[in-house]
Enzyme design. Structure first.
Site, mmCIF file in Angstrom:
data_model
loop_
_atom_site.group_PDB
_atom_site.id
_atom_site.type_symbol
_atom_site.label_atom_id
_atom_site.label_comp_id
_atom_site.label_asym_id
_atom_site.label_seq_id
_atom_site.Cartn_x
_atom_site.Cartn_y
_atom_site.Cartn_z
ATOM 1 N N SER A 12 23.663 -76.216 10.793
ATOM 2 C CA SER A 12 24.974 -76.250 11.294
ATOM 3 C C SER A 12 25.562 -77.433 10.946
ATOM 4 O O SER A 12 24.822 -78.573 10.647
ATOM 5 C CB SER A 12 25.073 -76.211 12.857
ATOM 6 O OG SER A 12 26.328 -76.102 13.435
ATOM 7 N N TYR A 17 22.713 -77.691 21.552
ATOM 8 C CA TYR A 17 22.534 -77.278 20.297
ATOM 9 C C TYR A 17 22.653 -78.383 19.109
ATOM 10 O O TYR A 17 21.909 -78.305 18.251
ATOM 11 C CB TYR A 17 23.909 -76.495 20.345
ATOM 12 C CG TYR A 17 24.410 -75.872 18.969
ATOM 13 C CD1 TYR A 17 23.696 -74.279 18.704
ATOM 14 C CD2 TYR A 17 25.086 -76.158 17.924
ATOM 15 C CE1 TYR A 17 24.031 -73.589 17.705
ATOM 16 C CE2 TYR A 17 25.434 -75.398 16.813
ATOM 17 C CZ TYR A 17 24.637 -74.248 16.828
ATOM 18 O OH TYR A 17 24.960 -73.564 15.435
HETATM 19 P P1 NAD Z 1 24.826 -64.477 16.181
HETATM 20 O O1 NAD Z 1 25.113 -64.327 17.553
HETATM 21 O O2 NAD Z 1 26.033 -63.258 15.438
HETATM 22 O O3 NAD Z 1 23.586 -63.935 15.630
HETATM 23 C C1 NAD Z 1 22.516 -64.410 16.205
HETATM 24 C C2 NAD Z 1 21.077 -63.667 15.995
HETATM 25 O O4 NAD Z 1 19.938 -64.169 16.469
HETATM 26 C C3 NAD Z 1 21.125 -62.231 16.407
HETATM 27 O O5 NAD Z 1 20.709 -61.396 15.390
HETATM 28 C C4 NAD Z 1 20.512 -62.283 17.743
HETATM 29 O O6 NAD Z 1 20.003 -60.958 18.058
HETATM 30 C C5 NAD Z 1 19.286 -63.131 17.052
HETATM 31 N N1 NAD Z 1 18.691 -63.866 18.386
HETATM 32 C C6 NAD Z 1 19.088 -64.597 19.303
HETATM 33 N N2 NAD Z 1 18.117 -64.599 20.111
HETATM 34 C C7 NAD Z 1 16.868 -64.331 19.708
HETATM 35 C C8 NAD Z 1 15.639 -64.480 20.136
HETATM 36 N N3 NAD Z 1 15.234 -65.204 20.977
HETATM 37 N N4 NAD Z 1 14.878 -63.847 19.210
HETATM 38 C C9 NAD Z 1 15.154 -63.209 18.166
HETATM 39 N N5 NAD Z 1 16.383 -63.318 17.814
HETATM 40 C C10 NAD Z 1 17.479 -63.821 18.454
HETATM 41 O O7 NAD Z 1 25.100 -65.827 15.701
HETATM 42 P P2 NAD Z 1 25.536 -66.430 14.397
HETATM 43 O O8 NAD Z 1 26.766 -67.210 14.288
HETATM 44 O O9 NAD Z 1 25.220 -65.304 13.066
HETATM 45 O O10 NAD Z 1 24.408 -67.596 14.350
HETATM 46 C C11 NAD Z 1 23.173 -67.581 13.280
HETATM 47 C C12 NAD Z 1 22.806 -68.723 13.051
HETATM 48 O O11 NAD Z 1 23.880 -69.551 12.237
HETATM 49 C C13 NAD Z 1 22.455 -69.601 14.144
HETATM 50 O O12 NAD Z 1 21.253 -70.408 13.940
HETATM 51 C C14 NAD Z 1 23.682 -70.480 14.517
HETATM 52 O O13 NAD Z 1 23.466 -71.674 15.296
HETATM 53 C C15 NAD Z 1 24.020 -70.669 13.067
HETATM 54 N N6 NAD Z 1 25.411 -71.213 13.074
HETATM 55 C C16 NAD Z 1 26.444 -70.638 13.250
HETATM 56 C C17 NAD Z 1 27.802 -70.750 13.182
HETATM 57 C C18 NAD Z 1 29.023 -69.929 13.468
HETATM 58 O O14 NAD Z 1 30.148 -70.522 13.529
HETATM 59 N N7 NAD Z 1 28.775 -68.878 13.611
HETATM 60 C C19 NAD Z 1 27.906 -72.071 12.322
HETATM 61 C C20 NAD Z 1 27.035 -72.895 12.165
HETATM 62 C C21 NAD Z 1 25.599 -72.420 12.253
#
Ligand code: NAD
Length: 275
Positions: free
Chosen positions: A157, A170
């Site tokens: 991130s 985080y």
């Molecule tokens: P999201 O909530 O849409 O997806 C998260 C996924 O992780 C889902 O499939 C969920 O079921 C799974 N998950 C959660 N806990 C779990 C566990 N204990 N075991 C297995 N699976 C689990 O979120 P996202 O925004 O797509 O985030 C995905 C990644 O991207 C994360 O690592 C997040 O930190 C990173 N990220 C997101 C953003 C953003 O703005 N959305 C920005 C930077 C980084």
């Protein structure tokens, strides 16, 4: 041969090299992970998806992925449970006969001041956002070494590079992911295995939709103000990042053109970390 024709032949052969590869993408039932799984399937990569969702949602995702002509399976490993993580990797090899690409993407978020931050939320974020990548990588590297090729992509991130208030666990976990990325890269450098991080800015996924509500409460402002004055304030393009862009970035990191890119990060953050 014309220079432009040579270049287009090279592009075609780059994507050809990924056809038939096998990828595990953690946390791919939603958001960024799902976008990467879809991008990979369209590029001919077989995918093992993971994450939490209703069975009907999982069935629909698998159907969509298989419609691209690739093999797609689901494993429900909880990323806070090392034994389940080891089983995810073992089952992938059992079902697909290989594991070429590992995308460590599963993640959760909690927005709260440090002095009120619940201990169990701290532990869950460190387990799911950081330690799970250690356990997947530990299990996957011997398989990649044996095959003589591998790609590890850690979805970190912008918060792996800079901090924001109220996101202590985080930000700490994502900075940890950056360290793990560099160390993994050095340990595999001579074995045709690369490891890099993708550092997205804000992407409007379920994880961020929930953050909008929590941040509005923590800062005492409206949800619209969170989007414009907090999230897009940091993003100089004034646009949320799209999951398709992150899938393209991940595919590039898997290509032969990226074979000497290792131990580093690609920031897809609309200029956030440039300022
Ligand atoms: P999201 O909530 O849409 O997806 C998260 C996924 O992780 C889902 O499939 C969920 O079921 C799974 N998950 C959660 N806990 C779990 C566990 N204990 N075991 C297995 N699976 C689990 O979120 P996202 O925004 O797509 O985030 C995905 C990644 O991207 C994360 O690592 C997040 O930190 C990173 N990220 C997101 C953003 C953003 O703005 N959305 C920005 C930077 C980084």
């Amino acid at each position: 041969m014309e220079k432009s024709q040579m270049s287009s032949n090279n592009n075609a052969s780059l994507s050809k090299t990924l056809e038939g590869k096998v990828a595990v993408i953690t946390g791919s039932t939603s958001g960024i992970g799902l976008g990467i799984a879809q991008g990979f399937a369209r590029a001919g990569i077989n995918v093992m998806i993971n994450g939490f969702a209703d069975q009907s949602v999982i069935d629909e995702i698998l159907l969509d992925l298989r419609s691209c002509g690739v093999k797609a399976q689901y494993h429900g490993a909880d990323m806070s449970k090392p034994a389940q993580i080891r089983d995810l990797i073992a089952q992938t090899v059992k079902e697909f006969g290989a594991l070429d690409i590992l995308v460590n993407n599963a993640g959760i978020q909690k927005v709260s001041p440090i002095d009120e931050f619940p201990d169990d939320a701290w532990q869950a974020i460190v387990d799911i956002n950081l330690s799970s990548s250690f356990h997947t990588t530990k299990a996957a590297l011997p398989i990649m070494r044996e095959a003589g090729w591998g790609r590890v992509i850690n979805v970190a991130s912008a918060h792996g590079l800079v901090a924001s208030p109220f996101k202590s666990a985080y930000v700490a976990a994502k900075h940890g992911v950056m360290g793990l990325t560099k160390t993994t890269a050095l340990e595999c450098a001579e074995q045709n295995i690369t490891c890099n991080a993708i550092c997205p800015g804000y992407v409007m996924t379920p994880l961020v939709e929930k953050q909008v509500t929590d941040t509005a409460q923590a800062r005492g402002i409206s949800e619209e103000q969170v989007k414009t004055d907090v999230m897009l304030k940091a993003q100089w393009t004034k646009k949320f990042v799209e999951v398709e862009e992150l899938a393209e970035t991940a595919l590039f990191l898997c290509s032969n053109g990226a074979q000497n890119i290792t131990g580093t990060n690609i920031n897809v953050d609309g200029g956030w970390t440039a300022a």
